[in-house]
Motif scaffolding. Sequence first.
Motif, PDB file in Angstrom:
ATOM      1  N   ARG A  87       0.821  -1.212   0.000  1.00  0.00           N
ATOM      2  CA  ARG A  87       0.000   0.000   0.000  1.00  0.00           C
ATOM      3  C   ARG A  87       0.858   1.266   0.000  1.00  0.00           C
ATOM      4  NH1 ARG A  87      -3.235  -3.471   3.165  1.00  0.00           N
ATOM      5  NH2 ARG A  87      -2.250  -2.816   5.109  1.00  0.00           N
ATOM      6  N   ASN A  90       2.331   1.729  -3.489  1.00  0.00           N
ATOM      7  CA  ASN A  90       1.285   2.174  -4.402  1.00  0.00           C
ATOM      8  C   ASN A  90       0.976   3.655  -4.210  1.00  0.00           C
ATOM      9  OD1 ASN A  90      -1.923   2.552  -4.851  1.00  0.00           O
ATOM     10  ND2 ASN A  90      -1.110   1.065  -6.300  1.00  0.00           N
ATOM     11  N   ARG A  94       1.565   6.787  -6.883  1.00  0.00           N
ATOM     12  CA  ARG A  94       0.492   7.713  -7.229  1.00  0.00           C
ATOM     13  C   ARG A  94       0.891   9.159  -6.938  1.00  0.00           C
ATOM     14  NH1 ARG A  94      -5.019   5.578  -7.144  1.00  0.00           N
ATOM     15  NH2 ARG A  94      -4.998   3.304  -7.081  1.00  0.00           N
ATOM     16  N   GLY A 134      -3.013  -7.476  -3.158  1.00  0.00           N
ATOM     17  CA  GLY A 134      -3.358  -6.674  -4.315  1.00  0.00           C
ATOM     18  C   GLY A 134      -4.802  -6.867  -4.748  1.00  0.00           C
ATOM     19  N   VAL A 140      -5.011  -0.638  -4.105  1.00  0.00           N
ATOM     20  CA  VAL A 140      -3.917  -1.156  -4.933  1.00  0.00           C
ATOM     21  C   VAL A 140      -4.460  -1.671  -6.262  1.00  0.00           C
ATOM     22  CG1 VAL A 140      -2.095  -2.884  -5.103  1.00  0.00           C
ATOM     23  CG2 VAL A 140      -2.528  -1.729  -2.920  1.00  0.00           C
ATOM     24  N   ASP A 143      -2.160  -3.495  -9.133  1.00  0.00           N
ATOM     25  CA  ASP A 143      -1.232  -2.643  -9.878  1.00  0.00           C
ATOM     26  C   ASP A 143       0.111  -3.340 -10.009  1.00  0.00           C
ATOM     27  OD1 ASP A 143      -0.287  -0.149 -11.085  1.00  0.00           O
ATOM     28  OD2 ASP A 143       0.876   0.050  -9.245  1.00  0.00           O
ATOM     29  N   ALA A 146       3.284  -1.451  -8.424  1.00  0.00           N
ATOM     30  CA  ALA A 146       3.395  -1.530  -6.966  1.00  0.00           C
ATOM     31  C   ALA A 146       3.812  -2.933  -6.530  1.00  0.00           C
ATOM     32  CB  ALA A 146       2.061  -1.153  -6.319  1.00  0.00           C
ATOM     33  N   GLU A 147       3.266  -3.961  -7.182  1.00  0.00           N
ATOM     34  CA  GLU A 147       3.601  -5.335  -6.817  1.00  0.00           C
ATOM     35  C   GLU A 147       5.060  -5.641  -7.131  1.00  0.00           C
ATOM     36  OE1 GLU A 147       0.890  -8.095  -8.521  1.00  0.00           O
ATOM     37  OE2 GLU A 147      -0.855  -7.321  -7.432  1.00  0.00           O
ATOM     38  N   THR A 150       7.370  -3.667  -4.680  1.00  0.00           N
ATOM     39  CA  THR A 150       7.278  -4.263  -3.341  1.00  0.00           C
ATOM     40  C   THR A 150       8.074  -5.552  -3.265  1.00  0.00           C
ATOM     41  OG1 THR A 150       5.091  -3.307  -2.971  1.00  0.00           O
ATOM     42  CG2 THR A 150       5.695  -5.186  -1.609  1.00  0.00           C
TER      43      THR A 150
END
Length: 207
Positions: A87, A90, A94, A134, A140, A143, A146-147, A150
Amino acid sequence: MAEDTDALVAMERILSPHCRVTRTSGGALIADWKRTRFLGMATADIQKFADDSSTERAELVTSLIRARCAVGRQKEHSDVEVGLWLRAVNLLIRTIGFGRVLRLLSLAAPDYARADPASAEDVASLKRAIHSHGRRSWFVNDDCKAEAVTAFVLLRRRGLKAVLHVGAREHPFALHAWTSSADGCIPDADPRGHAFTPILSINGGGQ
């Protein structure tokens, strides 16, 4: 000479990010450039690092950790930690954009002197956790950027090898991000069977 080299390589794999080892006539010198500290080791002690089954090697590693020249490995990440990182990444993407986040990887995922291969089980477990969070999070929303970030950060913070890729597809045009480690990819490198050609790959700490 080859045995000495293997021993130095084995030692470098457990050192903290800012420590480097240099061969000397009587052994080796560990230089901690961040705190400007130096630690000498005799040849006999260095050779113990080439033996993975040596109990004396384990004692030396413990001594290096106590001397703060090495760091203890985190065995695995908790489910809560994975969710928080996903999170946070993500939200950061953004807020400041994916490109700027990639430039910050050297801070979040330091370039450790040692980088061990991850096990397939480690990667599969992390992939399941990231995928689960996710899917469950509307924020999230699966996305890939982001994955991938991470997964890269969490693997590298454990001192494990990982490469972050950004790929492109021409027809129809699309971009995709994923992290590869131990022959696995987080998320999948070819979602829905579409192949993406890597245009950017980052390993280590954002190098």
